[in-house]
Each structure stands twice: as structure tokens, then as C-alpha cells.
Enzyme design. Structure first.
Site, PDB file in Angstrom:
ATOM      1  N   ARG A  69       0.787  -1.237   0.000  1.00 26.48           N
ATOM      2  CA  ARG A  69       0.000   0.000   0.000  1.00 26.48           C
ATOM      3  C   ARG A  69       0.820   1.288   0.000  1.00 26.48           C
ATOM      4  O   ARG A  69       0.282   2.371  -0.166  1.00 26.48           O
ATOM      5  CB  ARG A  69      -0.998   0.016   1.176  1.00 26.48           C
ATOM      6  CG  ARG A  69      -2.172   0.920   0.908  1.00 26.48           C
ATOM      7  CD  ARG A  69      -3.379   0.669   1.765  1.00 26.48           C
ATOM      8  NE  ARG A  69      -3.144   0.649   3.187  1.00 26.48           N
ATOM      9  CZ  ARG A  69      -4.056   1.035   4.094  1.00 26.48           C
ATOM     10  NH1 ARG A  69      -5.223   1.491   3.705  1.00 26.48           N
ATOM     11  NH2 ARG A  69      -3.792   0.946   5.368  1.00 26.48           N
ATOM     12  N   ASP A  70       2.121   1.219   0.186  1.00 26.01           N
ATOM     13  CA  ASP A  70       2.934   2.432   0.132  1.00 26.01           C
ATOM     14  C   ASP A  70       4.265   2.140  -0.549  1.00 26.01           C
ATOM     15  O   ASP A  70       5.335   2.528  -0.073  1.00 26.01           O
ATOM     16  CB  ASP A  70       3.152   2.989   1.547  1.00 26.01           C
ATOM     17  CG  ASP A  70       3.583   4.457   1.525  1.00 26.01           C
ATOM     18  OD1 ASP A  70       3.330   5.140   0.512  1.00 26.01           O
ATOM     19  OD2 ASP A  70       4.159   4.923   2.523  1.00 26.01           O
ATOM     20  N   PHE A  71       4.182   1.451  -1.678  1.00 29.34           N
ATOM     21  CA  PHE A  71       5.377   1.121  -2.441  1.00 29.34           C
ATOM     22  C   PHE A  71       5.877   2.380  -3.141  1.00 29.34           C
ATOM     23  O   PHE A  71       5.154   3.006  -3.924  1.00 29.34           O
ATOM     24  CB  PHE A  71       5.053   0.046  -3.479  1.00 29.34           C
ATOM     25  CG  PHE A  71       6.238  -0.365  -4.314  1.00 29.34           C
ATOM     26  CD1 PHE A  71       7.102  -1.352  -3.866  1.00 29.34           C
ATOM     27  CD2 PHE A  71       6.482   0.233  -5.541  1.00 29.34           C
ATOM     28  CE1 PHE A  71       8.202  -1.735  -4.636  1.00 29.34           C
ATOM     29  CE2 PHE A  71       7.577  -0.139  -6.312  1.00 29.34           C
ATOM     30  CZ  PHE A  71       8.435  -1.122  -5.851  1.00 29.34           C
ATOM     31  N   THR A 101       1.013   7.504  -0.920  1.00 26.14           N
ATOM     32  CA  THR A 101       1.769   8.666  -1.366  1.00 26.14           C
ATOM     33  C   THR A 101       1.255   9.126  -2.724  1.00 26.14           C
ATOM     34  O   THR A 101       1.092   8.309  -3.641  1.00 26.14           O
ATOM     35  CB  THR A 101       3.266   8.322  -1.469  1.00 26.14           C
ATOM     36  OG1 THR A 101       3.725   7.876  -0.178  1.00 26.14           O
ATOM     37  CG2 THR A 101       4.076   9.542  -1.882  1.00 26.14           C
TER      38      THR A 101
END
Length: 308
Positions: free
Chosen positions: A95-97, A136
Site C-alpha cells: 500500500r505504500d510502495f 503517497t
């Protein structure tokens, strides 16, 4: 070592406490101390001396990653995501790669870090997890932003964005650039043909890259960036596509140092005119197997107006 909010801290401990893979950072320890009005929470990772991928892609860094190293990073991160999605009895959606969450160890192996926003995948019989939209700007998939429905295909989209970050050396969203260049995916779109593609490749590489492998990496990125989540490949399939590029690169080039120090930008500008005039009548043979137009004609099934 880092300090986090309680929810993210607990998630990180839970995730790294049950997963183990060469391309995921190891959690060495954690602690929480009550100081009265607030609780200090700490996580201790394994030592990653070579900083983040974001650092070397940034124009602020005096060094940059070589093309061979960029391909290896693409392979390492694909392995890490494939493990999270398919390597266990349950799924973990990162979810925040993003490039700042990819760290490099002393052997220049890339490892995913910061699992504070990770979520378990959908339960058996369910297609998605419904959750608040976090992540992000510039990396999240359009359908997740619009609906809050989370699947592993959100990570696949983020990976596709990251591949263009590796190719161009640009951030997915950069408000410091001219308006038409601020959103990476919109900026690269007009250049997705064999003739113009070199114009978007990171100038800090100074031409030291394989145009053929860069084009193929772009094709993989485009598959990951399909507007329809169901059309995006699984990360294990992505890994199968990326790995041959790494193998070919290692066979045809001297691996040398994983980083290089580009010449000053002014010097590049001075020589660009000469290079253009010398090579303007030359063509580079590229065996793309799909035909030049097919590489790019069916890509980008998403609306440019979407902020992602």
C-alpha cells in the site's frame, strides 16, 4: 531506527514479525516507553548502509544508480512484492510502495521497508478490502483513489509508476517542474515510441544504458499501469518479465560499480548539440518483437485528468 505513530508501529511489528524474505528489511527489535503524556515507540531495522533508491535518483545526490543496478532494483523489488502477494497462505498489500521505501544493503540488494500502511489482503471469497485511501501521491492506483477498494493490483500499479521513475530519474509528482511535466505518467506519454523514447531516459545515465532493455522495461511498466486492474499482471508474472532483462544486462556489460558520478549538468548541455548533429541521421536497430507501434499503441488505459 525510527519513531512512528501507534497504529503504524503496531502494523509494522505485526507484519515484519511474520514475514521473512531477502528483499524485505528485517526487524531487529522494537520497544515502547511511556513518558507520561506521550509514548515513545521505536523500531530497529537491520543496518542498510547504502540509503534509499530515492536518494540516488534525486538530482540532489552527487551519485546515481547505473542502468544495470536499476534493473537489479526492479528485480529485487518485484521479488519482494511477489512474496507478499503470493508467497504465503495469506496476502499482504504493501500500500505504500515507493522509491523512498526501498533501501539498499551493503551488497546493494534492494529491500522493501516501512510496512506501517500495509494491510492484509481480502479474506477468502472476497475480492477486495475496503479501507480509507492512504499512501503517497503519484503512486496509488486510480480505482483505489476513487473507491477505497484495495487489492494487490494497487501495489502492481505503484510498481509500474516506479519503473518509470527508474527509467526517467523523475519523481511521480514534482510541483517544482513546469506544469506539463509535473505528473510523470502524463509527461512520458507523448514520448512512448522508439524514436522519441530516449528523450525521457534519465540524462544522468549519460547514455550508458541499453535502449532495448529500457524499452522492454517500459512495456512491463505499461502492463502494470493498465486502467483495468484485472488486466494487470501478478507480481510473479512481472518478475518473470523483468528477470531476463537483468540476465542479459549482466552478460553483455561489465557490472562495475552500482553507482556512477555524472558529469556536471552544464557539461552535458554543452555536448548535447554535438551529439544530436552527429547522430540525427542514425537509427538504432531494436528487436522489440511486437513491432514498433505495437509497443505503445494500446497503452495507458487511464484518463490523464485523474490525479494519482
Amino acid at each position: 531506527m525510527m519513531e512512528q505513530g501507534h497504529k503504524e508501529w503496531v502494523t509494522e511489528v505485526n507484519v515484519l514479525g511474520i514475514v521473512e524474505h531477502p528483499n524485505l528489511v528485517k526487524l531487529v527489535g522494537y520497544c515502547a516507553e511511556d513518558h507520561g503524556k506521550e509514548i515513545e515507540r521505536l523500531l530497529v531495522y537491520e543496518y542498510m548502509p547504502n540509503k534509499s533508491v530515492e536518494y540516488y535518483l534525486s538530482s540532489r545526490s552527487p551519485k546515481t544508480l547505473s542502468w544495470a543496478m536499476r534493473l537489479k532494483v526492479a528485480q529485487d523489488t518485484a521479488r519482494g512484492l511477489a512474496y507478499l502477494h503470493e508467497g504465503m497462505d495469506f496476502q499482504i498489500i504493501f500500500r505504500d510502495f515507493k522509491s523512498s521505501n526501498i533501501l539498499l544493503d551493503d551488497q546493494w540488494n534492494a529491500k522493501l521497508s516501512d510496512f506501517g500502511l500495509a494491510r492484509l489482503g481480502p479474506k477468502e471469497g472476497h475480492t477486495h478490502v475496503t479501507t480509507a485511501v492512504v499512501g503517497t501521491m503519484g503512486y496509488s492506483a486510480p480505482e483505489y483513489i476513487q473507491t477505497g477498494r484495495l487489492t494487490t493490483k494497487n501495489d502492481v500499479w505503484s510498481y509500474g509508476v516506479f519503473l518509470y521513475e527508474l527509467i526517467t530519474g523523475r519523481r511521480p509528482l514534482d510541483r517544482n517542474r513546469p506544469t506539463e511535466e509535473q505528473k510523470l505518467l502524463e509527461w512520458v506519454r507523448p514520448f512512448l515510441d522508439v524514436k522519441n523514447f530516449p528523450l525521457i531516459v534519465d540524462t544522468r545515465l549519460e547514455g550508458k544504458y541499453s535502449l532495448k532493455s529500457a524499452l522492454k522495461l517500459s512495456l512491463i511498466a505499461n502492463k502494470c499501469l493498465s486502467r483495468n486492474p484485472k488486466s494487470r499482471p501478478k507480481m510473479s508474472e512481472v518478475l518473470e518479465m523483468v528477470s531476463p532483462l537483468v540476465a542479459v544486462e549482466s552478460e553483455t556489460t561489465d557490472p562495475g560499480s552500482p553507482i556512477s558520478v555524472p558529469v556536471p549538468f552544464d557539461a552535458i548541455q554543452e555536448t548535447e548539440g554535438k551529439k544530436t548533429s552527429e547522430n540525427e541521421n542514425k537509427t538504432t536497430p531494436i528487436d522489440v518483437k511486437l513491432g514498433d507501434s505495437a509497443w505503445f499503441s494500446g497503452l495507458w488505459h487511464w484518463k490523464p485528468s485523474i490525479t494519482c
